[in-house]
Design an enzyme around this catalytic site. Structure first.
Site, mmCIF file in Angstrom:
data_model
loop_
_atom_site.group_PDB
_atom_site.id
_atom_site.type_symbol
_atom_site.label_atom_id
_atom_site.label_comp_id
_atom_site.label_asym_id
_atom_site.label_seq_id
_atom_site.Cartn_x
_atom_site.Cartn_y
_atom_site.Cartn_z
ATOM 1 N N HIS A 117 0.853 -1.193 0.000
ATOM 2 C CA HIS A 117 0.000 0.000 0.000
ATOM 3 C C HIS A 117 0.886 1.238 0.000
ATOM 4 O O HIS A 117 1.948 1.251 0.611
ATOM 5 C CB HIS A 117 -0.898 0.013 1.244
ATOM 6 C CG HIS A 117 -2.074 0.917 1.116
ATOM 7 N ND1 HIS A 117 -1.986 2.261 1.348
ATOM 8 C CD2 HIS A 117 -3.341 0.681 0.718
ATOM 9 C CE1 HIS A 117 -3.177 2.804 1.139
ATOM 10 N NE2 HIS A 117 -4.010 1.882 0.750
ATOM 11 N N ASP A 133 -8.021 -5.071 -0.282
ATOM 12 C CA ASP A 133 -8.487 -5.926 -1.387
ATOM 13 C C ASP A 133 -8.153 -7.394 -1.202
ATOM 14 O O ASP A 133 -8.592 -8.233 -1.988
ATOM 15 C CB ASP A 133 -7.868 -5.426 -2.710
ATOM 16 C CG ASP A 133 -8.412 -4.064 -3.080
ATOM 17 O OD1 ASP A 133 -7.613 -3.135 -3.305
ATOM 18 O OD2 ASP A 133 -9.653 -3.909 -3.086
HETATM 19 C C1 SDX Z 1 -6.107 0.215 -3.038
HETATM 20 O O1 SDX Z 1 -4.222 4.612 -1.988
HETATM 21 C C2 SDX Z 1 -5.248 4.036 -1.424
HETATM 22 O O2 SDX Z 1 -5.703 4.453 -0.406
HETATM 23 C C3 SDX Z 1 -5.831 2.881 -2.205
HETATM 24 C C4 SDX Z 1 -6.889 2.052 -1.491
HETATM 25 C C5 SDX Z 1 -8.162 2.829 -1.268
HETATM 26 O O3 SDX Z 1 -8.897 2.480 -0.346
HETATM 27 O O4 SDX Z 1 -8.470 3.740 -2.115
HETATM 28 O O5 SDX Z 1 -6.371 1.595 -0.280
HETATM 29 C C6 SDX Z 1 -7.276 0.844 -2.348
HETATM 30 O O6 SDX Z 1 -5.833 0.555 -4.160
HETATM 31 C C7 SDX Z 1 -5.288 -0.797 -2.293
HETATM 32 C C8 SDX Z 1 -4.064 -1.315 -3.129
HETATM 33 C C9 SDX Z 1 -4.556 -2.394 -4.097
HETATM 34 N N1 SDX Z 1 -3.483 -2.793 -5.034
HETATM 35 C C10 SDX Z 1 -2.864 -3.953 -4.956
HETATM 36 O O7 SDX Z 1 -3.068 -4.806 -4.087
HETATM 37 C C11 SDX Z 1 -1.870 -4.211 -6.089
HETATM 38 C C12 SDX Z 1 -0.568 -4.791 -5.529
HETATM 39 N N2 SDX Z 1 0.109 -3.751 -4.750
HETATM 40 C C13 SDX Z 1 1.069 -2.950 -5.451
HETATM 41 O O8 SDX Z 1 1.034 -2.846 -6.818
HETATM 42 C C14 SDX Z 1 1.592 -1.751 -4.651
HETATM 43 O O9 SDX Z 1 1.836 -2.184 -3.374
HETATM 44 C C15 SDX Z 1 0.740 -0.485 -4.627
HETATM 45 C C16 SDX Z 1 0.398 -0.038 -5.993
HETATM 46 C C17 SDX Z 1 -0.499 -0.726 -3.830
HETATM 47 C C18 SDX Z 1 1.560 0.587 -3.943
HETATM 48 O O10 SDX Z 1 2.674 0.814 -4.733
HETATM 49 P P1 SDX Z 1 3.738 1.978 -4.388
HETATM 50 O O11 SDX Z 1 3.366 2.687 -3.144
HETATM 51 O O12 SDX Z 1 3.954 2.789 -5.644
HETATM 52 O O13 SDX Z 1 5.029 1.193 -3.994
HETATM 53 P P2 SDX Z 1 6.121 0.682 -5.030
HETATM 54 O O14 SDX Z 1 5.463 0.167 -6.272
HETATM 55 O O15 SDX Z 1 7.159 1.743 -5.170
HETATM 56 O O16 SDX Z 1 6.738 -0.590 -4.229
HETATM 57 C C19 SDX Z 1 7.802 -0.426 -3.300
HETATM 58 C C20 SDX Z 1 8.575 -1.753 -3.361
HETATM 59 C C21 SDX Z 1 9.010 -2.107 -4.800
HETATM 60 O O17 SDX Z 1 10.129 -2.930 -4.683
HETATM 61 P P3 SDX Z 1 11.636 -2.269 -4.837
HETATM 62 O O18 SDX Z 1 11.664 -1.540 -6.196
HETATM 63 O O19 SDX Z 1 11.783 -1.303 -3.665
HETATM 64 O O20 SDX Z 1 12.593 -3.414 -4.808
HETATM 65 O O21 SDX Z 1 7.708 -2.830 -2.949
HETATM 66 C C22 SDX Z 1 7.523 -3.722 -4.054
HETATM 67 C C23 SDX Z 1 7.879 -2.958 -5.289
HETATM 68 O O22 SDX Z 1 8.282 -3.848 -6.325
HETATM 69 N N3 SDX Z 1 6.089 -4.100 -4.039
HETATM 70 C C24 SDX Z 1 5.635 -5.326 -4.274
HETATM 71 C C25 SDX Z 1 4.237 -5.247 -4.100
HETATM 72 N N4 SDX Z 1 3.903 -3.991 -3.766
HETATM 73 C C26 SDX Z 1 5.055 -3.289 -3.733
HETATM 74 N N5 SDX Z 1 6.244 -6.478 -4.629
HETATM 75 C C27 SDX Z 1 5.448 -7.560 -4.808
HETATM 76 N N6 SDX Z 1 4.113 -7.572 -4.641
HETATM 77 C C28 SDX Z 1 3.473 -6.424 -4.283
HETATM 78 N N7 SDX Z 1 2.163 -6.435 -4.126
#
Ligand code: SDX
Length: 428
Positions: A307, A364
């Protein structure tokens, strides 16, 4: 703490005001930065460190896993309130009296009729159309049938637009689902509660009485409350920036629905179920999917995990996980997917990659398991998220307009070609 931030650029020092919120969050006010410095701006892709507005609607603390709507904790509201009460609270700022709530519900019911010509639009969609695309189109189309844009200087006009969309949206949601199922597009029953009526509109079979099931009503009411607002997330920011051009409420909501559809945002609840199903088909091999999620060369992410703000448990995920156990137990549903989800969660919470990045289950991760147990098709999961988020979007849009916020128009840092002369095609 000083109420000024000091910035030094190329040997020159600038002072910027510091603003402190009611929960002691601290922000640097950069409204004057470009003027003061002769053109210097900040840059922050994804706005990970940038506040777009001040807001009095929802507070969340990602480090502590706190979520409050207008000061009330999500735990208390999920336990003690119903969805319409929470909708009123988010939009108008206070929990309603019984009289206010009864009038709110009556006005919503009065406006729950959707122009029959909307059915012609639905009929034009193929059954294969994704419900989020249909819902966004229908919400935008409502403008055609309710053309007068909201006069935000009139509380009455604003109130009427709000009860109008709160009345019509559940009808669009149920008709979107029934269209895919080839079922007649019908209304529910105005004598029912808001959530009871949603369930009846979604699930009533032709020629049969619909039997309310309190377990489903309570579960959906709670899920809608948990999804009702979440400060400046992607889709809410979309609703706000669309409305900042003074585009109407309904089209701003349609824009929010489109943003919510993405699998990184609200579309994740559908993606989680598809991922869990794939793991089940794969013999429950969670380790393979954990490895894929950590492999930088693999675009796969563990859906429902991580998140932007929560670097601790998403408080909503905790409540939904508990509710999933209760609902499936009460319904007598044995769903191996729930066990796979719990196993995956346990593995991820013990895995260094996830621990280092503070990746926890989000809202989710478990919600789809309940929707599935309720008989809601997986493609409708994000539509249910939109139904819950509707009052939050409305509240945020109303706050932005009442505060007369400027049109949203970010700056950029240009990194393209510097000036060059046109080259005749014969010389390219
Ligand atoms: C919602 O914002 C809100 O409030 C949203 C929400 C709401 O109520 O409106 O809460 C609803 O959208 C919840 C999120 C639902 N999405 C997912 O479950 C999709 C999977 N999660 C990710 O794609 C990710 O965690 C996000 C999009 C939710 C957040 O991404 P960020 O904040 O841009 O973080 P990032 O992509 O920069 O990740 C940081 C690190 C990275 O690794 P490094 O480059 O540091 O090595 O964490 C890793 C990412 O690759 N990472 C994950 C991951 N989420 C982050 N690796 C594997 N699986 C994941 N799910």
């Amino acid at each position: 703490m000083s109420d000024k931030a000091t910035l030094e650029i190329h040997g020159k020092t600038y002072e910027l005001p510091i603003v402190v919120g009611s929960e002691n969050e601290v922000a640097i006010d950069i409204k004057s930065l470009r003027n003061d410095t002769g053109g210097v701006i900040t840059i922050d892709p994804g706005y990970k460190n940038t506040g777009s507005c001040e807001s009095a609607i929802t507070f969340l603390d990602g480090e502590k896993g706190i979520l409050r709507y207008r000061g009330y904790s999500i735990e208390e509201l999920a336990e003690k309130a119903d969805f319409l009460e929470v909708a009123y609270l988010l939009i108008f700022g206070e929990l309603p009296t019984q009289e206010q709530l009864d009038k709110f519900h009556a006005d919503i019911k009065h406006h729950s009729v959707v122009d029959d010509d909307v059915k012609k639009i639905i009929e034009a969609f193929p059954k294969s159309a994704h419900p989020m695309g249909v819902l966004s189109s229908l919400t935008s189309a409502l403008t055609a049938f309710n053309p007068s844009s909201v006069d935000i200087n009139s509380e009455e006009a604003m109130y009427n637009a709000i009860v109008r969309i709160l009345g019509k949206f559940p009808v669009l949601v149920s008709w979107t689902m029934r269209k895919k199922q080839g079922l007649p597009l019908e209304y529910g029953d105005d004598n029912l509660g808001y959530v009871e009526n949603v369930l009846k509109m979604m699930f009533k079979r032709p020629g049969k009485d619909y039997q309310q099931n309190k377990i489903l009503v309570d579960a959906l009411d709670k899920l809608l409350i948990l999804h009702a607002d979440h400060e400046q997330n992607c889709s809410t920011s979309t609703v706000r920036i669309t409305g900042s051009s003074h585009a109407g409420l309904f089209v701003s909501l349609a824009a929010g629905i489109s943003a919510l559809w993405g699998p990184l945002h609200g579309g994740a609840n559908q993606a989680v179920l598809e991922m869990l199903e794939a793991i089940k088909e794969d013999g429950g091999d969670t380790k393979k999917y954990m490895a894929k999620a950590k492999d930088k060369n693999d675009p796969f992410r563990l859906m429902g995990f991580g998140h932007r703000v929560y670097k601790n448990f998403d408080p909503r995920a905790k409540i939904i996980k508990k509710s999933a156990d209760e609902v499936l137990g009460d319904l007598g549903v044995e769903d191996p997917i729930l066990d796979i989800a719990k196993g995956l969660e346990k593995e991820a919470l013990e895995d260094q990659y996830f621990v280092d990045r503070k990746l926890y289950p989000n809202v989710d991760f478990y919600s789809g398991i309940i929707y599935r147990a309720m008989g809601i098709p997986v493609e409708m999961f994000t539509v249910m998220f939109a139904l819950g988020r509707l009052p939050g979007w409305i509240a945020q849009w109303r706050e932005m307009r009442l505060r007369k916020e400027p049109i949203g128009r970010p700056r950029q840092l240009y990194t393209g070609e510097t000036q060059r002369s046109f080259k005749d095609i014969s010389k390219r």
